[in-house]
Scaffold this motif. Structure first.
Motif, mmCIF file in Angstrom:
data_model
loop_
_atom_site.group_PDB
_atom_site.id
_atom_site.type_symbol
_atom_site.label_atom_id
_atom_site.label_comp_id
_atom_site.label_asym_id
_atom_site.label_seq_id
_atom_site.Cartn_x
_atom_site.Cartn_y
_atom_site.Cartn_z
ATOM 1 N N GLY A 147 82.529 24.310 40.766
ATOM 2 C CA GLY A 147 83.853 24.915 40.656
ATOM 3 C C GLY A 147 84.850 24.278 41.609
ATOM 4 O O GLY A 147 86.022 24.090 41.272
ATOM 5 N N GLN A 148 84.385 23.939 42.802
ATOM 6 C CA GLN A 148 85.266 23.264 43.762
ATOM 7 C C GLN A 148 85.704 21.910 43.203
ATOM 8 O O GLN A 148 86.863 21.517 43.315
ATOM 9 N N SER A 172 86.166 26.189 33.030
ATOM 10 C CA SER A 172 84.779 26.479 32.653
ATOM 11 C C SER A 172 83.866 26.663 33.861
ATOM 12 O O SER A 172 82.894 27.393 33.800
ATOM 13 N N PHE A 173 84.182 26.012 34.983
ATOM 14 C CA PHE A 173 83.354 26.141 36.181
ATOM 15 C C PHE A 173 83.962 27.116 37.197
ATOM 16 O O PHE A 173 83.421 27.269 38.285
ATOM 17 N N LEU A 174 85.112 27.691 36.876
ATOM 18 C CA LEU A 174 85.807 28.492 37.887
ATOM 19 C C LEU A 174 85.383 29.953 37.897
ATOM 20 O O LEU A 174 85.081 30.525 36.842
ATOM 21 N N ASP A 175 85.420 30.568 39.091
ATOM 22 C CA ASP A 175 85.197 32.003 39.139
ATOM 23 C C ASP A 175 86.404 32.673 38.466
ATOM 24 O O ASP A 175 87.487 32.089 38.394
ATOM 25 N N PRO A 176 86.222 33.894 37.931
ATOM 26 C CA PRO A 176 87.281 34.510 37.124
ATOM 27 C C PRO A 176 88.617 34.670 37.847
ATOM 28 O O PRO A 176 89.670 34.490 37.231
ATOM 29 N N VAL A 177 88.586 34.982 39.142
ATOM 30 C CA VAL A 177 89.848 35.100 39.869
ATOM 31 C C VAL A 177 90.532 33.731 39.957
ATOM 32 O O VAL A 177 91.749 33.607 39.758
ATOM 33 N N ASN B 37 83.401 30.484 43.621
ATOM 34 C CA ASN B 37 83.089 29.067 43.723
ATOM 35 C C ASN B 37 82.716 28.746 45.159
ATOM 36 O O ASN B 37 83.407 29.144 46.102
ATOM 37 N N HIS B 193 79.739 32.599 35.551
ATOM 38 C CA HIS B 193 81.048 33.209 35.811
ATOM 39 C C HIS B 193 81.508 34.015 34.607
ATOM 40 O O HIS B 193 82.581 34.585 34.623
#
Ligand SMILES: Nc1ncnc2c1ncn2[C@@H]1O[C@H](COP(=O)(O)OP(=O)(O)OP(=O)(O)O)[C@@H](O)[C@H]1O
Ligand SMILES: Nc1ncnc2c1ncn2[C@@H]1O[C@H](COP(=O)(O)OP(=O)(O)OP(=O)(O)O)[C@@H](O)[C@H]1O
Ligand SMILES: [Mg+2]
Ligand SMILES: [Mg+2]
Lengths: 282, 273
Positions: A147-148, A172-177, B37, B193
């Motif tokens: 995600g980073q 697609s790799f990110l946390d929902p926030v 993340n 996620h």
């Protein structure tokens, strides 16, 4: 005014026996916020690659039909010329990162522009902040979490503020926030600076409220275009397999049981408001 | 069974990614690990099949420390699907990719053929049997990565972001399949996620933040707690978001499922009449 226009665009990858996109004719206007969706393998990424010339200039293969981006015929202009107008966030963020530090990756595109140093500094800092990675600026991108890394890929296109931003499943790799934040940022760029947004997404629930147009592809062709509301209520879209947001599904389930809300909601806010109105009324 | 005891892990750069993790994954459990993340999810699950070894503390798989057993041996029991399929795929064709592991684990002739066909069909990649994985779309590549692990039917299946790049129908299929695996008493661990995916499966959930476990519990309890969820950079499922707005009407707020939501609303309307 059309900023991207394709006419009967057909493309076949080298070595492939069938075209990955076929007879695609789409018009995207300056300032549009477009969601491009459709089943896995339907040609979304391939179409995006024609917008910045990766197809055909990098991938080779055979491109037929016409495509014009920002007034430039893609076939006649090199990738780096098109890059002045179009920024693409790759579906796989890792393929986009190559510098030794996050900051260098995000500054890379600007290094080749005529932008003054201090303005460039500001732009990079802004992009890092918008992507939520200011504290990672000195880190090597290949030592980051998935995600980073995706945040770095996004920041490196944000920093350019190109006329057209194409984002291929950018969350697609990110946390929902983090995903919500990115959608808000690109929406602001769209509404305030008039940047044209093309967003590839499978999940329409988060971004639908910002988009004015949805293009649904299926098996290499454009199957359907419309507003988000038109698409969510379309039987054809459902059959193709476009996911309907839960906020709309709840509406449908209630309707089947004889309870019909006044309009078809597409966001949780709309559903909650309609339910409150109905329940406070009776 | 996987037991994680006071696990700390630092990368060679000195960054401490896990700061004291205690966790037991029982046989036959279905666990979803969620959180922001960089929280340490991938780092944690890479300990389950010995890809990473604890800096301090220990990880036991079926009672044996991962320090004392080779990754190759562990892999037979614990299948691992990488977050990024490019880290996993290396073969010239999709079929070879799946055959490779099967051969490695001593499967032969007819069984290999049967398992390959089954996996290709399960993940809808039959038509790409002879194609190079590098000529596929993002979602297709992820499905090849999933197929190549599921084909050998490991007892424990760890999937890092299985729904990435998957459309609605593929997700639904995957969900059905995971539920079926779970019914066969397989242990399933997913890092994800995808809140809506978790809401539909309703597994046991762990939320992670900054190298630690914040909370552990059933999805419908964890994901409907707005404070906890915010701490882990998650948003509640859509149905929960709607019910949180209706809380003043005396309706429950721990609802994640659309069918249950419909039932509750109909019941509420009936009672008011
Ligand atoms: N480099 C390539 N060479 C040959 N064929 C390719 C290549 N990349 C993609 N394809 C094929 O072209 C078709 C369209 O792929 P594309 O990546 O555009 O799909 P997509 O809609 O983006 O899918 P996803 O949602 O899974 O990312 C697929 O059938 C795929 O197998
Ligand atoms: N190879 C590496 N070297 C050094 N640090 C790393 C490496 N890989 C990850 N990290 C760091 O370790 C921490 C945890 O990373 P990890 O990949 O486990 O996160 P994650 O929870 O899986 O995140 P995501 O949701 O983005 O995939 C992060 O701060 C990350 O920057
Ligand atoms: Mg794609
Ligand atoms: Mg990860």
């Amino acid at each position: 005014m059309a900023i991207i226009e394709t006419k009967d665009l057909t493309y076949t990858y080298p070595g492939a026996t069938t075209p990955s996109i076929q007879d695609v004719s789409v018009t995207i206007n300056k300032g549009d916020f477009v969601i491009l969706t459709g089943p896995s393998g339907c040609g979304k990424t391939t179409l995006c690659r024609t917008f910045n010339g990766l197809v055909p200039h990098f991938y080779n293969g055979t491109l037929e039909g016409e495509i014009t981006v920002s007034g430039l015929k893609v076939a006649d202009h090199k990738i780096h010329e098109l890059a002045r107008h179009v920024g693409l966030v790759f579906q796989n963020p890792e393929n986009q990162l190559f510098a030794l530090s996050v900051e260098k990756d995000v500054a890379f595109g600007l290094e080749n522009s005529a932008m003054p140093r201090d303005e460039m500094r500001k732009r990079v800092d802004w992009a890092l902040q918008m992507a939520g990675i200011s504290e990672l600026s000195e880190r090597p991108p290949h030592e980051l979490s998935g995600g980073q890394q995706q945040r770095v890929a996004i920041a490196s296109v944000l920093s350019m503020q190109p006329d057209i931003m194409v984002l291929d499943e950018p969350t697609s790799f990110l946390d929902p926030v983090g995903a919500e934040k990115i959608f808000k940022v690109i929406n602001e760029l769209n509404k305030k600076l008039g940047i044209t947004i093309i967003l590839v997404e499978h999940r329409l629930d988060l971004a639908a409220k910002y988009a004015n147009k949805v293009i649904v592809m299926n098996e290499g062709t454009v199957a359907l275009t419309g507003t988000p509301r038109e698409i969510f209520t379309s039987e054809k879209a459902r059959l193709i397999g476009v996911g309907i947001p839960k906020a709309t599904k709840l509406y449908q389930h209630l309707k089947r049981q004889g309870v019909t809300l006044k309009t078809v909601p597409v966001t949780t806010e709309e559903t909650a408001n309609l339910l409150l109105e109905m329940l406070n009324h009776d | 069974m996987i037991e994680v005891k006071d696990l700390h892990f630092s990368y060679p750069t000195g960054l401490e990614a896990l700061k004291g993790i205690n966790l037991t994954v029982e046989d036959g459990e279905f666990l979803a690990i969620m959180g922001q993340n960089g929280a340490g999810k991938t780092t944690l699950v890479k300990h389950f099949n010995g890809l990473l070894k604890p800096t301090t503390g220990e990880v036991l798989v079926n009672g044996t420390s991962t320090q004392q057993i080779s990754v190759a041996k562990l892999a037979r029991n614990v299948g691992f699907v990488f977050q990024n399929p490019d880290h996993q795929l290396f073969s010239e064709s999709v079929e070879d990719e799946i055959v490779f592991a099967l051969k490695n684990f001593g499967f032969e002739g007819e069984t290999i053929k049967k398992q390959v066909d089954w996996a290709l069909n399960l993940l809808d990649i039959e038509q790409y049997r002879k194609t190079s994985p590098f000529m596929l779309s993002g979602g297709e590549r992820k499905r090849v990565a999933l197929a190549s692990i599921l084909a050998w039917d490991p007892q424990v299946i760890v999937m890092d972001e299985p729904t990435i790049g998957q459309d609605h129908q593929q997700k639904e299929k995957l969900q059905q399949f995971i539920i079926q695996l779970n019914a066969q008493k397989k242990t399933v661990v997913v890092v994800t996620h995808d809140v809506e995916f978790v809401a539909e499966c309703n597994p046991h959930v762990i939320l992670m933040s900054q190298g630690k476990i914040l909370v552990s519990g059933k999805a419908e309890k964890v994901l409907t707690n707005p404070q906890l969820v915010a701490q882990a950079s998650i948003v509640p499922p859509q149905i929960t978001q709607i019910f949180l707005r209706l809380a003043d009407l005396g309706l429950p707020t721990d609802v994640i499922d659309v069918h249950e939501a419909t039932k509750i609303l109909l019941e509420h309307l009936r009672r008011r009449k």
